[in-house]
Motif scaffolding. Structure first.
Motif, short mmCIF file in Angstrom:
data_model
loop_
_atom_site.label_atom_id
_atom_site.label_comp_id
_atom_site.label_asym_id
_atom_site.label_seq_id
_atom_site.Cartn_x
_atom_site.Cartn_y
_atom_site.Cartn_z
N ASP A 162 0.83 -1.20 0.00
CA ASP A 162 0.00 0.00 0.00
C ASP A 162 0.86 1.24 0.00
OD1 ASP A 162 -2.43 1.45 2.27
OD2 ASP A 162 -2.22 1.61 0.10
N TYR A 163 1.55 1.48 -1.11
CA TYR A 163 2.49 2.59 -1.22
C TYR A 163 1.82 3.92 -0.92
CZ TYR A 163 5.62 5.92 -3.48
OH TYR A 163 6.42 6.98 -3.76
N GLY A 164 2.29 4.56 0.14
CA GLY A 164 1.76 5.87 0.48
C GLY A 164 0.37 5.85 1.08
N GLY A 165 -0.13 4.66 1.29
CA GLY A 165 -1.49 4.58 1.80
C GLY A 165 -1.56 4.60 3.31
N SER A 166 -2.72 4.33 3.82
CA SER A 166 -2.93 4.45 5.26
C SER A 166 -2.47 3.24 6.03
CB SER A 166 -4.41 4.70 5.54
OG SER A 166 -5.18 3.58 5.11
N GLN A 167 -2.20 2.14 5.34
CA GLN A 167 -1.86 0.93 6.07
C GLN A 167 -0.37 0.89 6.37
OE1 GLN A 167 -4.44 -0.79 7.12
NE2 GLN A 167 -5.66 0.70 6.01
N GLY A 168 0.45 0.79 5.34
CA GLY A 168 1.88 0.87 5.55
C GLY A 168 2.50 -0.34 6.17
N ASN A 169 1.79 -1.47 6.16
CA ASN A 169 2.35 -2.68 6.72
C ASN A 169 3.51 -3.15 5.88
OD1 ASN A 169 2.72 -5.04 8.10
ND2 ASN A 169 1.03 -6.11 7.14
N LEU A 170 4.63 -3.49 6.52
CA LEU A 170 5.81 -3.98 5.82
C LEU A 170 6.01 -5.45 6.13
CD1 LEU A 170 8.40 -1.12 6.45
CD2 LEU A 170 7.01 -1.51 4.42
N ILE A 171 6.41 -6.20 5.11
CA ILE A 171 6.75 -7.60 5.28
C ILE A 171 8.24 -7.74 5.05
CG2 ILE A 171 6.34 -9.95 4.44
CD1 ILE A 171 3.52 -8.90 3.63
N PHE A 172 8.93 -8.26 6.05
CA PHE A 172 10.38 -8.29 6.04
C PHE A 172 10.92 -9.66 5.67
CE2 PHE A 172 11.92 -4.29 7.78
CZ PHE A 172 10.77 -3.75 8.33
N GLY A 173 12.09 -9.65 5.03
CA GLY A 173 12.88 -10.85 4.89
C GLY A 173 13.63 -11.11 6.20
N LYS A 174 14.37 -12.22 6.23
CA LYS A 174 15.06 -12.59 7.47
C LYS A 174 16.39 -11.90 7.64
CE LYS A 174 12.91 -17.02 8.47
NZ LYS A 174 13.14 -18.44 8.84
N GLY A 175 16.84 -11.22 6.61
CA GLY A 175 18.06 -10.44 6.73
C GLY A 175 19.29 -11.15 6.20
N THR A 176 20.26 -10.34 5.78
CA THR A 176 21.58 -10.83 5.35
C THR A 176 22.62 -10.06 6.14
OG1 THR A 176 20.88 -11.36 3.10
CG2 THR A 176 23.23 -11.00 3.45
N LYS A 177 23.50 -10.80 6.79
CA LYS A 177 24.56 -10.16 7.56
C LYS A 177 25.75 -9.89 6.66
CE LYS A 177 27.35 -10.60 11.75
NZ LYS A 177 27.65 -11.43 12.94
N LEU A 178 26.06 -8.62 6.45
CA LEU A 178 27.18 -8.21 5.61
C LEU A 178 28.39 -7.90 6.49
CD1 LEU A 178 28.39 -7.28 2.88
CD2 LEU A 178 27.49 -5.00 3.38
N SER A 179 29.51 -8.49 6.12
CA SER A 179 30.78 -8.19 6.78
C SER A 179 31.72 -7.63 5.74
CB SER A 179 31.38 -9.44 7.40
OG SER A 179 30.52 -9.99 8.37
N VAL A 180 32.19 -6.41 5.98
CA VAL A 180 33.14 -5.78 5.07
C VAL A 180 34.50 -5.77 5.75
CG1 VAL A 180 33.73 -3.73 3.74
CG2 VAL A 180 31.32 -4.33 4.10
N LYS A 181 35.43 -6.48 5.16
CA LYS A 181 36.74 -6.65 5.78
C LYS A 181 37.74 -5.63 5.26
CE LYS A 181 35.88 -11.51 6.59
NZ LYS A 181 35.35 -11.15 7.92
N PRO A 182 38.50 -5.02 6.18
CA PRO A 182 39.48 -4.00 5.76
C PRO A 182 40.60 -4.61 4.92
CG PRO A 182 39.09 -3.93 8.14
CD PRO A 182 38.43 -5.19 7.62
#
Lengths: 114, 115
Positions: free
Chosen positions: B95-115
């Motif tokens: 509901d882009y810009g609408g009154s609901q705005g409920n978001l459904i999330f993925g489980k995530g990706t852990k990013l590691s940036v090594k120097p």
């Protein structure tokens, strides 16, 4: 400019006890969301309010969970009685429904039920 | 039954190189997509978004690409920096810009940036 405020930041309790988590949304935001984060299920929506009215509580896992929003600046999530499987990080988020769908998250409450 | 999937739980990248985080979704009715970044002991923070009418959105080092036919979006970080190390969540909305705005999330990706 204060963001979303949650309290307590950490809660350790024993099984069977009542737990109350608190949230103060960003001033002017009229939608409020409660999420739970676990390793197994990731970030899952529990319930959300629009103008203090619960819109969707289908994510609330059981009757032991309840949420209220008595006014635009305060919401609670209560677990009674608590169980070890309720251990998780609970996030509150708020949004201005007049803008895009970006939600602003609080720092979370880490709940441990022994 | 996950509607938003991040199939890579973790990603490791060398500093200065490109990081590509992927996200797939199942519901063609989603019309708005967001990426959030999360540091330990903090709440997720909004990073970048894209509506379904676009196929690319850029903000500094971050670019999100949307392939509606494949129901796939990706986040590119160029160049990657050690401070980018965090968990990245993909989210989708009906509901882009609408009154609901409920978001459904993925489980995530852990990013590691090594120097």
């Amino acid at each position: 400019d204060a963001g979303v405020i949650q309290s307590p930041r950490h809660e350790v309790t024993e099984m069977g006890q009542e737990v109350t988590l608190r949230c103060k949304p960003i001033s002017g935001h009229n939608s409020l969301f409660w999420y739970r984060q676990t390793m197994m299920r990731g970030l899952e929506l529990l319930i959300y309010f629009n103008n203090n009215v619960p819109i969707d509580d289908s994510g609330m896992p059981e009757d032991r969970f309840s949420a209220k929003m008595p006014n635009a600046s305060f919401s609670t999530l209560k677990i009674q009685p608590s169980e070890p499987r309720d251990s998780a990080v609970y996030f509150c988020a708020s949004r201005n429904s007049g803008s895009y769908n970006e939600q602003f998250f609080g720092p979370g409450t880490r709940l441990t039920v022994l | 039954d996950q509607q938003v999937k991040q199939n890579s739980p973790s990603l490791s990248v060398q500093e200065g190189r490109i990081s590509i985080l992927n996200c797939d979704y199942t519901n063609s009715m989603f019309d708005y997509f967001l990426w959030y970044k999360k540091y330990p002991a903090e709440g997720p923070t909004f990073l970048i978004s894209i509506s379904s009418i676009k196929d690319k959105n850029e903000d500094g080092r971050f670019t999100v690409f949307l392939n509606k036919s494949a129901k796939h979006l990706s986040l590119h970080i160029v160049p990657s920096q050690p401070g980018d190390s965090a968990v990245y969540f993909c989210a989708a909305s009906f509901d882009y810009g609408g009154s609901q705005g409920n978001l459904i999330f993925g489980k995530g990706t852990k990013l590691s940036v090594k120097p």
